[in-house]
Design a protein around this motif. Sequence first.
Motif, PDB file in Angstrom:
ATOM      1  N   ILE A   1       0.234   5.044   1.454  1.00 23.55           N
ATOM      2  CA  ILE A   1      -0.164   4.831   2.848  1.00 23.55           C
ATOM      3  C   ILE A   1       1.071   4.374   3.638  1.00 23.55           C
ATOM      4  CG2 ILE A   1      -1.603   3.428   4.387  1.00 23.55           C
ATOM      5  CD1 ILE A   1      -3.565   3.152   2.012  1.00 23.55           C
TER       6      ILE A   1
ATOM      7  N   GLU B   1       1.930   1.565  -3.677  1.00 26.38           N
ATOM      8  CA  GLU B   1       0.838   1.777  -4.628  1.00 26.38           C
ATOM      9  C   GLU B   1      -0.091   2.935  -4.279  1.00 26.38           C
ATOM     10  OE1 GLU B   1      -1.032  -2.081  -5.062  1.00 26.38           O
ATOM     11  OE2 GLU B   1       0.479  -2.701  -6.535  1.00 26.38           O
ATOM     12  N   LYS B   2      -0.223   3.254  -2.979  1.00 30.37           N
ATOM     13  CA  LYS B   2      -1.206   4.265  -2.571  1.00 30.37           C
ATOM     14  C   LYS B   2      -0.648   5.358  -1.671  1.00 30.37           C
ATOM     15  CE  LYS B   2      -4.829   0.774  -2.741  1.00 30.37           C
ATOM     16  NZ  LYS B   2      -5.758  -0.043  -1.962  1.00 30.37           N
TER      17      LYS B   2
ATOM     18  N   GLU C   1       0.832  -1.218   0.000  1.00 29.20           N
ATOM     19  CA  GLU C   1       0.000   0.000   0.000  1.00 29.20           C
ATOM     20  C   GLU C   1       0.863   1.264   0.000  1.00 29.20           C
ATOM     21  OE1 GLU C   1      -2.716  -3.162   1.394  1.00 29.20           O
ATOM     22  OE2 GLU C   1      -0.672  -2.627   1.894  1.00 29.20           O
ATOM     23  N   GLN C   2       2.021   1.181   0.641  1.00 32.50           N
ATOM     24  CA  GLN C   2       2.914   2.340   0.633  1.00 32.50           C
ATOM     25  C   GLN C   2       3.356   2.648  -0.794  1.00 32.50           C
ATOM     26  OE1 GLN C   2       6.019   2.463   3.596  1.00 32.50           O
ATOM     27  NE2 GLN C   2       7.366   3.585   2.226  1.00 32.50           N
TER      28      GLN C   2
END
Length: 160
Positions: free
Chosen positions: A79, A76-77, A73-74
Amino acid sequence: MNRYDKIYKNEKYQFRLNRITVLEKDRLYCRHDLGHFLDVARIMYILSLEENCSIPADIIYAAALLHDIGRLEQYEKGIPHNEASVSFAREILPESGYDENETEDICSAILFHRHSCKSEHSTLGMLLRKADKLSRRCYECTAKNECYWDEYSKNPGLEY
């Protein structure tokens, strides 16, 4: 099958692990692969024995296997990986047989493994933070001069 093997063999976990490997294939710095997770787990276990912490191996291994899995997620997004790791851990730990208290302890350790504030940490969290740092071979890294970690965060040598 023990509980941390259930985490490792879980299809959602395997998907994340494989995806992180693909995303980090050209990464110059430390990678977040199974080798790193197992190094962290084994160092945590050794530290827990040396410090007489009495933390069961399946709790230690669960925290280590999940602490950086949110890198997906870090990347790709955007986060923070510790927050994304906790979100995923809350899903997979009960599926793997961990009860509510164990899940909360593991998630707390994962959430704060990047912070140096000791008041935030449980014993499990302190072990995770220390083992994560000790698992890194900064002293022999070819990218150490380009690394974004500050000198305090780097592992300067073999000693601990």
